[in-house]
Scaffold this motif. Structure first.
Motif, PDB file in Angstrom:
ATOM      1  N   GLY A 263       0.815  -1.215   0.000  1.00 30.26           N
ATOM      2  CA  GLY A 263       0.000   0.000   0.000  1.00 30.26           C
ATOM      3  C   GLY A 263       0.847   1.261   0.000  1.00 30.26           C
ATOM      4  N   ILE A 264       1.886   1.270   0.823  1.00 24.96           N
ATOM      5  CA  ILE A 264       2.760   2.439   0.905  1.00 24.96           C
ATOM      6  C   ILE A 264       3.517   2.629  -0.410  1.00 24.96           C
ATOM      7  CG2 ILE A 264       4.786   3.412   2.061  1.00 24.96           C
ATOM      8  CD1 ILE A 264       3.861   1.910   4.605  1.00 24.96           C
ATOM      9  N   ALA A 265       3.987   1.533  -0.987  1.00 20.36           N
ATOM     10  CA  ALA A 265       4.719   1.616  -2.251  1.00 20.36           C
ATOM     11  C   ALA A 265       3.832   2.198  -3.351  1.00 20.36           C
ATOM     12  CB  ALA A 265       5.233   0.237  -2.654  1.00 20.36           C
ATOM     13  N   PHE A 266       2.576   1.763  -3.397  1.00 22.35           N
ATOM     14  CA  PHE A 266       1.659   2.309  -4.396  1.00 22.35           C
ATOM     15  C   PHE A 266       1.446   3.799  -4.186  1.00 22.35           C
ATOM     16  CE2 PHE A 266      -0.755   0.098  -7.648  1.00 22.35           C
ATOM     17  CZ  PHE A 266      -0.132  -1.143  -7.620  1.00 22.35           C
ATOM     18  N   GLU A 267       1.317   4.197  -2.936  1.00 19.40           N
ATOM     19  CA  GLU A 267       1.129   5.609  -2.640  1.00 19.40           C
ATOM     20  C   GLU A 267       2.358   6.414  -3.070  1.00 19.40           C
ATOM     21  OE1 GLU A 267      -0.851   8.985  -1.401  1.00 19.40           O
ATOM     22  OE2 GLU A 267      -1.620   6.943  -1.549  1.00 19.40           O
ATOM     23  N   LEU A 268       3.545   5.851  -2.846  1.00 21.62           N
ATOM     24  CA  LEU A 268       4.777   6.534  -3.234  1.00 21.62           C
ATOM     25  C   LEU A 268       4.847   6.763  -4.737  1.00 21.62           C
ATOM     26  CD1 LEU A 268       7.498   4.691  -1.069  1.00 21.62           C
ATOM     27  CD2 LEU A 268       6.912   7.118  -0.945  1.00 21.62           C
TER      28      LEU A 268
ATOM     29  N   PHE B 242       4.921  -3.552 -10.477  1.00 19.99           N
ATOM     30  CA  PHE B 242       6.155  -3.667  -9.712  1.00 19.99           C
ATOM     31  C   PHE B 242       7.171  -4.590 -10.379  1.00 19.99           C
ATOM     32  CE2 PHE B 242       3.561  -1.624  -6.522  1.00 19.99           C
ATOM     33  CZ  PHE B 242       4.472  -0.697  -6.036  1.00 19.99           C
ATOM     34  N   LYS B 243       6.709  -5.436 -11.278  1.00 14.74           N
ATOM     35  CA  LYS B 243       7.661  -6.189 -12.094  1.00 14.74           C
ATOM     36  C   LYS B 243       8.425  -5.223 -12.995  1.00 14.74           C
ATOM     37  CE  LYS B 243       6.163  -9.931 -14.035  1.00 14.74           C
ATOM     38  NZ  LYS B 243       5.437 -10.816 -14.983  1.00 14.74           N
ATOM     39  N   GLN B 244       7.678  -4.299 -13.617  1.00 13.28           N
ATOM     40  CA  GLN B 244       8.305  -3.307 -14.485  1.00 13.28           C
ATOM     41  C   GLN B 244       9.202  -2.358 -13.686  1.00 13.28           C
ATOM     42  OE1 GLN B 244       8.179  -2.818 -17.842  1.00 13.28           O
ATOM     43  NE2 GLN B 244       6.973  -4.678 -18.148  1.00 13.28           N
ATOM     44  N   ILE B 245       8.726  -1.933 -12.518  1.00 15.29           N
ATOM     45  CA  ILE B 245       9.519  -1.035 -11.684  1.00 15.29           C
ATOM     46  C   ILE B 245      10.809  -1.709 -11.246  1.00 15.29           C
ATOM     47  CG2 ILE B 245       9.595   0.136  -9.442  1.00 15.29           C
ATOM     48  CD1 ILE B 245       6.597   0.697  -9.796  1.00 15.29           C
ATOM     49  N   SER B 246      10.717  -2.972 -10.840  1.00 15.69           N
ATOM     50  CA  SER B 246      11.904  -3.720 -10.418  1.00 15.69           C
ATOM     51  C   SER B 246      12.918  -3.822 -11.548  1.00 15.69           C
ATOM     52  CB  SER B 246      11.495  -5.116  -9.943  1.00 15.69           C
ATOM     53  OG  SER B 246      12.631  -5.878  -9.604  1.00 15.69           O
ATOM     54  N   ASN B 247      12.440  -4.160 -12.753  1.00 13.19           N
ATOM     55  CA  ASN B 247      13.347  -4.264 -13.903  1.00 13.19           C
ATOM     56  C   ASN B 247      13.975  -2.916 -14.224  1.00 13.19           C
ATOM     57  OD1 ASN B 247      12.761  -6.979 -14.195  1.00 13.19           O
ATOM     58  ND2 ASN B 247      11.156  -6.644 -15.712  1.00 13.19           N
TER      59      ASN B 247
ATOM     60  N   PHE C 192       9.919  -8.611  -4.338  1.00 15.10           N
ATOM     61  CA  PHE C 192       8.702  -7.842  -4.077  1.00 15.10           C
ATOM     62  C   PHE C 192       7.542  -8.357  -4.931  1.00 15.10           C
ATOM     63  CE2 PHE C 192       6.037  -3.953  -3.977  1.00 15.10           C
ATOM     64  CZ  PHE C 192       6.047  -3.729  -2.622  1.00 15.10           C
ATOM     65  N   GLY C 193       7.826  -8.711  -6.177  1.00 15.36           N
ATOM     66  CA  GLY C 193       6.788  -9.248  -7.064  1.00 15.36           C
ATOM     67  C   GLY C 193       6.235 -10.550  -6.550  1.00 15.36           C
ATOM     68  N   ASN C 194       7.085 -11.414  -6.020  1.00 12.69           N
ATOM     69  CA  ASN C 194       6.627 -12.681  -5.454  1.00 12.69           C
ATOM     70  C   ASN C 194       5.722 -12.443  -4.247  1.00 12.69           C
ATOM     71  OD1 ASN C 194       8.131 -14.126  -7.346  1.00 12.69           O
ATOM     72  ND2 ASN C 194       9.940 -14.193  -6.018  1.00 12.69           N
ATOM     73  N   MET C 195       6.069 -11.435  -3.471  1.00 15.61           N
ATOM     74  CA  MET C 195       5.262 -11.093  -2.311  1.00 15.61           C
ATOM     75  C   MET C 195       3.874 -10.629  -2.754  1.00 15.61           C
ATOM     76  SD  MET C 195       6.108  -8.245   0.621  1.00 15.61           S
ATOM     77  CE  MET C 195       5.836  -6.844  -0.468  1.00 15.61           C
ATOM     78  N   LEU C 196       3.823  -9.813  -3.823  1.00 13.86           N
ATOM     79  CA  LEU C 196       2.541  -9.354  -4.347  1.00 13.86           C
ATOM     80  C   LEU C 196       1.674 -10.519  -4.832  1.00 13.86           C
ATOM     81  CD1 LEU C 196       3.622  -6.171  -6.341  1.00 13.86           C
ATOM     82  CD2 LEU C 196       1.905  -6.238  -4.533  1.00 13.86           C
ATOM     83  N   MET C 197       2.300 -11.464  -5.521  1.00 16.26           N
ATOM     84  CA  MET C 197       1.568 -12.608  -6.026  1.00 16.26           C
ATOM     85  C   MET C 197       0.988 -13.440  -4.892  1.00 16.26           C
ATOM     86  SD  MET C 197       3.980 -13.815  -9.225  1.00 16.26           S
ATOM     87  CE  MET C 197       2.844 -15.122  -9.691  1.00 16.26           C
ATOM     88  N   ALA C 198       1.772 -13.586  -3.812  1.00 18.06           N
ATOM     89  CA  ALA C 198       1.302 -14.347  -2.652  1.00 18.06           C
ATOM     90  C   ALA C 198       0.106 -13.675  -1.998  1.00 18.06           C
ATOM     91  CB  ALA C 198       2.442 -14.512  -1.648  1.00 18.06           C
TER      92      ALA C 198
END
Length: 209
Positions: free
Chosen positions: A56-61, A77-82, A199-205
């Motif tokens: 939630g905080i990351a999205f707000e940022l 966040f996959k795109q952001i990570s890459n 982070f992407g794996n965490m989102l998927m979970a």
């Protein structure tokens, strides 16, 4: 399909630097100022928040407002990570040979004061005044260009030095300096990059729960 792209909004973003996401033919502004990215890095390592709170905080940022959609979140966040992990010198050796600091030898958080001082020393840029103004692409380019005489790069050089190649007082002084400037735990930028990749794996979970 969501895609991190360079902006075509010449009026509001004349530099054309990345600040847009396109998702299902709709464009979303993304905040990619350097202080936002550094706040995201810090968030990844903050144990005060659980995984859902971090999302939630990351999205707000980055977005402020964005679709409440799991597919959007995962792809974003996959795109952001890459994007944040991209290295123009990937495959080339970094560190002692070309003057670029290897990620394992620095931490944006622990070395914040040294980085601030070095930007001012070399570029006369006050990073505090540049919050919300300096794009991550520009920051990264300037960061990679810090010279060997800057405070930050002298610290990196100390961390990289092999104390076994020295003797006597010189060896003692180097070991003392390495202890003084040692990175705390595994909180180097290399460790942060690994956290970001997860982070992407965490989102998927979270999406599946």
């Amino acid at each position: 399909m969501l895609n991190l792209r360079r902006s075509n909004d010449v009026e509001n973003n004349p530099s054309g630097l990345n600040n847009e996401f396109e998702y299902k033919n709709k464009k979303y502004h993304i905040n990619l100022m350097f202080d936002t990215v550094l706040s995201f890095y810090k968030l990844l390592d903050d144990d005060h928040f659980n995984d859902e709170e971090k999302v939630g905080i990351a999205f707000e940022l980055f977005f402020g407002n964005a679709p409440n959609n799991d597919d959007f979140a995962i792809e974003a966040f996959k795109q952001i990570s890459n994007y944040l992990s991209a290295d123009p010198y990937e495959g080339e050796q970094t560190g002692d040979n070309n003057g670029i600091a290897s990620p394992k030898y620095y931490s944006f958080e622990q070395d914040a004061e040294a980085i601030f001082a070095s930007f001012y020393q070399q570029y006369r840029i006050d990073l505090i005044n540049e919050k919300g103004k300096l794009h991550w692409d520009k920051f990264k380019a300037l960061f990679a260009g810090l010279g060997p005489d800057t405070y930050f790069m002298r610290i990196v050089h100390i961390r990289q030095e092999d104390a076994t190649k020295l003797e006597g007082q010189a060896q003692v002084e180097l070991i003392q300096a390495q202890q003084h400037y040692a990175l705390e735990d595994n909180r180097s930028q290399e460790a942060v990059q690994a956290q970001m990749a997860d982070f992407g794996n965490m989102l998927m979970a979270i999406a599946k729960s």
